[in-house]
Scaffold this active site. Sequence first.
Site: not given
Length: 344
Positions: A54, A59, A83, A235, A239-241, A243
């Site tokens: 994707d 981006y 997109k 996501g 967005s991170g936490i 992971a």
Amino acid sequence: MTTIDTRTMGRTGLALTTLGFGAASLGNLYKPVDDAAAHGAVAAALAAGIRYFDTAPHYGRGLSERRLGDALRGAGDVVVSTKVGRLMVPDDSVTDDRERDGFRSAMPFRAVYDYTHDGILRSHEASLHRLGLAKVDILFVHDIGGLTHGDAAAHYWAQLTDGGGFRALERLRHEGVIRGFGLGVNEVEVCLDAMRVAELDVILLAGRYSLLDQQALDAFFPACIAARTAVVIGGPYNSGILATGVRSGRPLHYDYAAPSAEVVERTARIEAIADTHGIPLPAAALAFVLAHPAVASVIPGMGSAARVEATAALAAHPIPAGFWSDLRASGLVRAEAPLPGELA
Ligand SMILES: NC(=O)c1ccc[n+]([C@@H]2O[C@H](COP(=O)([O-])OP(=O)(O)OC[C@H]3O[C@@H](n4cnc5c(N)ncnc54)[C@H](OP(=O)(O)O)[C@@H]3O)[C@@H](O)[C@H]2O)c1
């Protein structure tokens, strides 16, 4: 060659690998990635059996599409989504890669929103040229809705509906130019609105179904199942936490910003249950979203070959049933959230 399970999207017959590649990282999301690393990440994804990719014009203002297409050309049978909704307009004032809209890209363009009939067709054509690919399979209407557009949301919604944006997508699908279309958004409400006026094949929903946010269970998933609209989860780590967990010492990210104390506390409690069962938190984050029967694929961000290899291992990591029952008993996820092993 390694293979990954696939799931077929109801309306289209198109099969997505359950683990897909989210290519925002290839547009230098928050940090620069060099061309070799970007190419290496896609090569590692193909080697790991990932066949769904994707990307978006947004981006890195074209950078992710250029890199992804270059790395995929000749790869054979892959599914690519990009997109529509932002046209890239030349802008020679951009001469460096300082962060703009989250991306460290020096591509000399700026985005102009356009969800009209002609805007959608032009966006699709431009994407094919940047990708250097003869086709894309799926087009997502990117970031339509109040979260991105605020007071201008009604204006852009009117472009998509009265202004013929959906009609352009229906035409591309009818002519077989694309296999399907839907929305690519971080909010639920606009998806429900869109499903009322168009037949969506697939929705990319980012951040709104995860171990930390299950609002999609209320109206979104039931509507998708009723309409046979498949779901791709973007996501999945918010967005991170989900992971990093909360103890890595790395900066904590939740929905592209610093997390609240409440989010940190809930993540810590989920992480503690994962620890008890000896499983990595991100492995649970990936498996959790795939347990929902409407979900076809999950696309975590992966910006390097090493990250791809680690992610493929996380996606294959065995998770004991006891982890899921402890998680449910803790009340940290909603009682009605389907858990792995329960998929019909
Ligand atoms: N509106 C939309 O259509 C929309 C919105 C958002 C996202 N998406 C899609 O979803 C994809 C993924 O979203 P995302 O990248 O924003 O969020 P995400 O997958 O939830 O999180 C990515 C972040 O997690 C970190 N990470 C990943 N694996 C890790 C690991 N094993 N250990 C530690 N950290 C790890 C990454 O760090 P590193 O950078 O160090 O790897 C990156 O900062 C995007 O590429 C895009 O395709 C679509």
